[in-house]
Design a protein around this motif. Sequence first.
Motif, short mmCIF file in Angstrom:
data_model
loop_
_atom_site.label_atom_id
_atom_site.label_comp_id
_atom_site.label_asym_id
_atom_site.label_seq_id
_atom_site.Cartn_x
_atom_site.Cartn_y
_atom_site.Cartn_z
N PRO A 1 -8.63 -6.25 -1.03
CA PRO A 1 -7.92 -6.11 -1.21
C PRO A 1 -6.42 -7.56 -1.27
O PRO A 1 -7.21 -8.64 -0.52
CB PRO A 1 -6.86 -4.85 -0.37
N TYR A 2 -5.22 -7.39 -1.44
CA TYR A 2 -4.42 -8.32 -1.37
C TYR A 2 -3.85 -9.01 -0.06
O TYR A 2 -4.62 -8.24 0.76
CB TYR A 2 -2.90 -7.40 -2.05
N ASP A 3 -3.21 -9.86 -0.06
CA ASP A 3 -3.75 -10.76 1.60
C ASP A 3 -3.28 -9.80 2.45
O ASP A 3 -3.46 -9.37 3.71
CB ASP A 3 -3.23 -12.44 1.44
N THR B 1 10.61 -1.47 3.13
CA THR B 1 11.29 -2.40 3.52
C THR B 1 10.29 -3.51 1.97
O THR B 1 11.35 -4.16 1.33
CB THR B 1 10.97 -3.40 4.58
N CYS B 2 8.85 -3.44 1.60
CA CYS B 2 8.47 -3.86 0.80
C CYS B 2 7.40 -3.72 0.12
O CYS B 2 6.81 -2.18 0.40
CB CYS B 2 8.33 -5.60 1.92
N GLY B 3 6.30 -3.85 -0.76
CA GLY B 3 5.22 -3.13 -1.02
C GLY B 3 3.93 -3.23 -0.36
O GLY B 3 3.53 -2.04 0.18
N THR B 4 4.15 -3.89 0.97
CA THR B 4 3.04 -3.98 2.06
C THR B 4 3.75 -2.88 3.15
O THR B 4 2.44 -2.01 3.34
CB THR B 4 2.75 -5.03 2.56
N HIS B 5 4.99 -2.33 3.07
CA HIS B 5 5.40 -1.04 4.15
C HIS B 5 4.51 -0.27 3.30
O HIS B 5 4.80 1.34 3.43
CB HIS B 5 6.55 -1.61 4.07
N VAL C 1 -3.99 4.05 -5.55
CA VAL C 1 -3.51 2.96 -6.91
C VAL C 1 -1.85 1.96 -6.08
O VAL C 1 -1.77 2.40 -6.35
CB VAL C 1 -3.56 3.24 -7.88
N ASP C 2 -2.78 0.84 -5.66
CA ASP C 2 -1.68 -0.24 -5.27
C ASP C 2 -1.56 -0.60 -6.68
O ASP C 2 -2.52 -1.30 -7.36
CB ASP C 2 -2.67 -1.55 -4.55
N ASN C 3 -0.04 -0.13 -7.19
CA ASN C 3 0.53 -0.36 -8.91
C ASN C 3 1.41 -1.68 -8.98
O ASN C 3 1.97 -1.92 -10.33
CB ASN C 3 1.20 1.13 -8.97
N CYS C 4 1.45 -2.29 -7.60
CA CYS C 4 2.52 -3.40 -8.13
C CYS C 4 2.14 -4.50 -8.86
O CYS C 4 0.80 -4.96 -9.67
CB CYS C 4 1.76 -4.32 -6.74
N TYR C 5 3.23 -4.67 -9.75
CA TYR C 5 2.99 -6.26 -10.77
C TYR C 5 2.91 -5.12 -12.28
O TYR C 5 2.67 -5.62 -13.11
CB TYR C 5 1.98 -6.90 -10.18
N GLY C 6 1.58 -3.19 -12.09
CA GLY C 6 1.67 -3.12 -13.11
C GLY C 6 1.98 -1.56 -13.86
O GLY C 6 1.93 -2.14 -15.49
N ILE D 1 11.00 -4.89 -5.93
CA ILE D 1 11.89 -5.55 -6.02
C ILE D 1 10.63 -6.51 -7.38
O ILE D 1 10.62 -7.66 -7.47
CB ILE D 1 12.37 -6.66 -4.44
N LYS D 2 9.43 -5.37 -7.52
CA LYS D 2 9.15 -6.01 -8.79
C LYS D 2 9.18 -5.65 -10.29
O LYS D 2 10.24 -4.77 -10.31
CB LYS D 2 7.91 -5.90 -8.41
N ASN D 3 9.18 -4.65 -10.85
CA ASN D 3 8.57 -3.84 -11.86
C ASN D 3 9.75 -2.54 -11.89
O ASN D 3 10.46 -3.10 -12.67
CB ASN D 3 7.05 -3.63 -12.40
C1 LIG Z 1 3.41 -7.78 -4.22
C2 LIG Z 1 1.78 -7.35 -3.75
C3 LIG Z 1 1.51 -6.67 -3.12
C4 LIG Z 1 3.07 -5.96 -1.89
O1 LIG Z 1 3.48 -7.25 -1.53
P1 LIG Z 1 5.03 -7.31 -0.75
O2 LIG Z 1 5.24 -8.26 -1.13
O3 LIG Z 1 4.76 -7.16 0.67
O4 LIG Z 1 5.58 -6.10 -1.25
C5 LIG Z 1 0.95 -5.88 -2.87
N1 LIG Z 1 -0.16 -6.05 -3.74
C6 LIG Z 1 -0.61 -6.66 -5.16
C7 LIG Z 1 -0.68 -6.55 -5.72
C8 LIG Z 1 1.43 -7.12 -4.97
O5 LIG Z 1 1.11 -8.04 -5.67
#
Ligand SMILES: *Cc1c(COP(=O)(O)O)cnc(C)c1O
Length: 432
Positions: free
Chosen positions: A125-127, A98-102, A213-218, A239-241
């Motif tokens: 790590p990310y919130d 469903t999303c990056g966190t998932h 690796v949390d690759n979000c935004y990279g 829904i990112k890169n």
């Molecule tokens: C966006 C992001 C996530 C996951 O976020 P979602 O809003 O659940 O998609 C995790 N880590 C980083 C670094 C992010 O930028």
Amino acid sequence: MNQTDLEKIYMDCGISREVFLFGEMIMESNKDRFEEIDRIAEFNQLKVIRAMQANRVSEACLLGTTGYGYNDIGRDTLEAVYATLFGCEDALVRPQITCGTHALATALFGNVRPGDEILSPVGKPYDTLEEVIGIRDSRGSLKEYGVSYRQVDLLPDGGFDFDGIKKAINSKTRLITIQRSKGYQTRPTLSVERIGELISFIKSVKPDVICMVDNCYGEFVQTIEPSQMGADMVVGSLIKNPGGGLAPIGGYIAGTKECIENASYRLTSPGLGKEVGASLGVLSSFYQGLFLAPQVTSSALKGAIFAACVYEKLGYPVFPDSVSKRYDIIQSITLGSPEAVIAFCKGIQASSPVDSFVSPEPWDMPGYDSQVIMAAGNFISGSSIELSADAPIKEPYTVFFQGGLTFPHAKSGVLKSLQMLIDKGIIQTNLL
Ligand SMILES: *Cc1c(COP(=O)(O)O)cnc(C)c1O
């Protein structure tokens, strides 16, 4: 078309001549830098096309399945494309993520067992992961399942604390989580090369540990990905890169066969794994979005640099600064007052293709300790590869800016934000 035509349409958009010319000057001074970004996009474009060709993507792959989704050739081929692209054995790329966190939670839960320990050697790590791991008490967290967590912060200069990391790795350590992007913190984003260096160190201490690796935004900001430098799993949001602005939902995990299989049993069910999961009608947007992703990411990257240059020139603290190398697409700008961040966000909203007539206001968002304002006139709700800005209404009044499916949109959004600040009397035109 001559410059007057361009200037005229900017004026039709409510952007004054001075602001337009200020933007032109910034464009001129970034020529070489933007050209370098175009070259990276060119490389990554070919990388994507080659991965699609190598896996024989066909018209039939663009169609979807329903029900259980057995033998979904489009889904299976797309996963093979991601595996090739990221240099991995296998991948999960699903609308059911469903999303990056998932995606991150699936990768983690699938690959650790009670009694194991997770280590983050790059600080907090990310919130949203705090609740997944149980750093903040949360129902259903890994902590509740008997998985412990340890963290080693970066050194004050942003370097890795190798001694601390070596000490923190113990017989229970099963998985190392490394966040590539700074997210909404102010540490530097890690380059793929630095991540590679960190992974080799960790593997020299404990070879069988899983490096995620949390690759979000990279993705696509550089020409290599962390999985090509030793990571066992790379994880991100569509829904990112990598969704290129077209994917309406989804996430991915690419990695070793074993890690992906483990994650698949968590995503669907033990015994079923990757075999089920209908793709419905989203596959063509996943493929086409991935095809566009290198170009879209480069647009967002140029937008972030353009914003940094504009506001740095006007004397505001920006992070990263206008000249340093970039490894993700997030730009922060410290505007110093509530009025300024609100005006900035209103400018971004007003420049959007959707909901341009809406005026964003600060509100009490769940999970935050102050009011937050968000600007986004998106095609895909919440998509942060589309032009968007958000800011907590608290000291030091910093706005986070990211995205832009096209560079002209990102640029016009930045100029519109500047115009709003001028119109409110916060910035004087003689500074331009
Ligand atoms: C966006 C992001 C996530 C996951 O976020 P979602 O809003 O659940 O998609 C995790 N880590 C980083 C670094 C992010 O930028």
